[in-house]
Scaffold this active site. Structure first.
Site, short mmCIF file in Angstrom:
data_model
loop_
_atom_site.label_atom_id
_atom_site.label_comp_id
_atom_site.label_asym_id
_atom_site.label_seq_id
_atom_site.Cartn_x
_atom_site.Cartn_y
_atom_site.Cartn_z
N GLY A 1 -23.28 16.09 -11.44
CA GLY A 1 -24.62 15.80 -10.93
C GLY A 1 -24.85 14.33 -10.64
CG MET B 1 -5.00 5.86 1.10
SD MET B 1 -6.74 6.31 1.24
CE MET B 1 -7.45 5.22 0.01
CB CYS C 1 -14.74 1.54 1.61
SG CYS C 1 -16.28 1.44 2.54
CG HIS D 1 -46.97 -1.58 13.59
ND1 HIS D 1 -47.20 -0.77 12.50
CD2 HIS D 1 -47.54 -0.94 14.65
CE1 HIS D 1 -47.88 0.30 12.88
NE2 HIS D 1 -48.09 0.21 14.19
CD GLU E 1 -2.47 1.76 0.24
OE1 GLU E 1 -2.27 2.92 -0.18
OE2 GLU E 1 -3.25 0.96 -0.31
CG LEU F 1 -27.21 13.95 -6.80
CD1 LEU F 1 -28.37 13.09 -7.26
CD2 LEU F 1 -27.54 15.43 -6.98
#
Length: 453
Positions: A172, A42, A47, A438, A37, A177
């Site tokens: 975009g 990193m 991720c 529920h 690496e 977003l």
């Protein structure tokens, strides 16, 4: 650091999800493994350090109303802890060694590594080599972009300790977003400059319109079909961005930060894959077959660098493909991979699996389509998150679920339930008639699929 040998059973270049999981697995099978690496920041991959985990953490803290500087500090603490845990997962194996340095092929079985701590160059030989170097942001060619001190990528923006008062986002797509949602929640004035004439052009119009309306309601300005002409660095705390509308009219906007979110491309810089005889495709991705082998049989490519969907769970699935061909008699391949779901972490999140309505029609299916406003789900009201729309596509001839798009609270969890039902080839009636607890968002699947006719 452990002692570095000259020869290993397996060499893995890059600490991404697939690579680190493969390294730990192979070491536990008794293989000698080196994982290279290039940056100690990193360990664990994209991720956990600069993408999924820190951004979703910041979005969540924004939803909770926490201050931006405090959230950045907490984010840094979280990623540091995860980075150390991932390093230990590999390096504490008796058969695996993490080597920090820049890798470059010198032959099909040999890679030189310039060590980061000593600047010494060593050569490692391995029987099998796995490339897991990922992707990096594309920086578009815009006059003034290199001179500006206020242009950021998704990686560098979340390292800023202070919230920009204004943020212009060029692009975009999904990253654009998510960052728009995140920074608007913290109080920044956000403008999106999207070159596409249609918002979320790959989605059905009813779903894209629902997302657009929600973002606009949060105060996010979205300009469609525009081109960015120039970035003019300012003397004070702001730059000026000049852009041209669809009609050709030039406009300007002043901003304290500019996020470039125009896509990502494969990271093979300095890797010198040509020395190994490894082929790239026209976009620069490493060309692989259904088993993720390159044209050089003992070299594989894992994750974003091989041109597959750029999700960490795809990198993990790449690991499964390689593991199965090395140790199983019936290998799992890319040909077996289907129904990959994704989630866009706006607020609420937007999630999808399978075919969209337009795609199903284009493929010749006779379909039944149902939609459900998220506000009709009791749990959404309880959470005070009534925005959104749910949609399903069902094969009218077989009752199989062809696709589902969910724009609602907890959609990133619900979509996995729908994906599981689709993989099991359940009729849509199974989700319609299941007894859910529920009050939950999953109850909305009762109502959504009850609207199929």
């Amino acid at each position: 650091m452990k002692s570095i040998h000259s020869s290993y059973d397996a060499l893995i270049i890059g600490f991404g999800k697939g690579g680190k999981t493969l390294a730990a697995y192979l070491a536990n099978q008794g293989w000698t493994v080196a994982l290279v690496e290039q940056s100690p920041l990193m360990y664990g991959g994209t991720c956990i350090n600069i993408a999924c985990i820190p951004t979703k953490f910041l979005i969540h803290n924004g939803e909770l109303g926490k201050p931006y500087p405090e959230s950045i500090q907490e984010k840094d603490q979280l990623t540091a802890a995860l980075r150390q845990r991932n390093f230990n997962m590999v390096d504490q194996s008796p058969n695996a060694t993490v080597i920090t340095g820049k890798a470059s092929f010198v032959s099909p079985h040999q890679v030189s590594v310039r060590l980061i701590d000593t600047d010494e160059e060593i050569v490692i030989e391995a029987e099998r080599i796995f490339i897991n170097t990922g992707a990096k942001p594309i920086i578009p060619v815009i006059p003034g972009i290199e001179q500006s001190q206020r242009v950021f990528t998704s990686t560098t923006l979340i390292d800023q300790q202070q919230l920009p008062s204004e943020l212009v986002i060029i692009g975009g797509g999904y990253i654009a977003l998510e960052f728009a949602t995140m920074y608007a929640q913290y109080g920044a004035t956000v403008t999106i400059l999207d070159r596409s004439a249609h918002f979320l052009p790959n989605e059905d119009r009813d779903m894209a319109d629902a997302v657009l309306a929600t973002l606009v309601a949060k105060g996010i300005r979205i300009e469609l079909g525009v081109s960015v002409d120039e970035i003019i660095p300012g003397e004070g705390q702001q730059d000026t961005v000049l852009f041209r509308s669809q009609e050709g009219n030039q406009q300007s906007i002043q901003t304290s930060a500019i996020l470039v979110a125009t896509g990502r491309h494969p990271y093979t810089e300095g890797l010198n894959v040509a020395a190994a005889g490894v082929e790239l495709d026209v976009k620069g991705y490493i060309r692989v077959n259904e088993r993720l082998q390159t044209n050089v049989p003992h070299i594989w490519a894992i994750g974003d660098v091989n041109g597959g969907p750029q999700f960490t769970y795809i990198s993990l699935d790449d690991y499964r493909i390689i593991r199965s061909q090395l140790f199983n008699s019936k290998p799992y391949t890319l040909l077996d991979r289907n129904l990959v779901a994704f989630s866009l972490f706006t607020s609420p999140p937007f999630s999808h699996v399978g075919l969209r309505e337009e795609e199903a029609l284009a493929k010749g299916y006779r379909i039944n389509v149902a939609t459900l406003p998220a506000a009709s789900i009791t749990r959404a009201q309880l959470l005070k998150e009534p925005a959104g729309l749910l949609k399903c596509i069902v094969d009218a001839d077989t009752d199989q679920i062809l696709g589902c798009t969910l724009f609602c609270a907890d959609s990133h969890e619900l979509i996995n339930l729908v994906q599981l039902a689709m993989r099991a080839r359940f009729d849509y009636t199974v989700l319609r008639d299941t007894i859910y607890t529920h009050p939950t968002m999953s109850e909305g699947l009762n109502d959504l699929f009850a609207r199929v006719s």
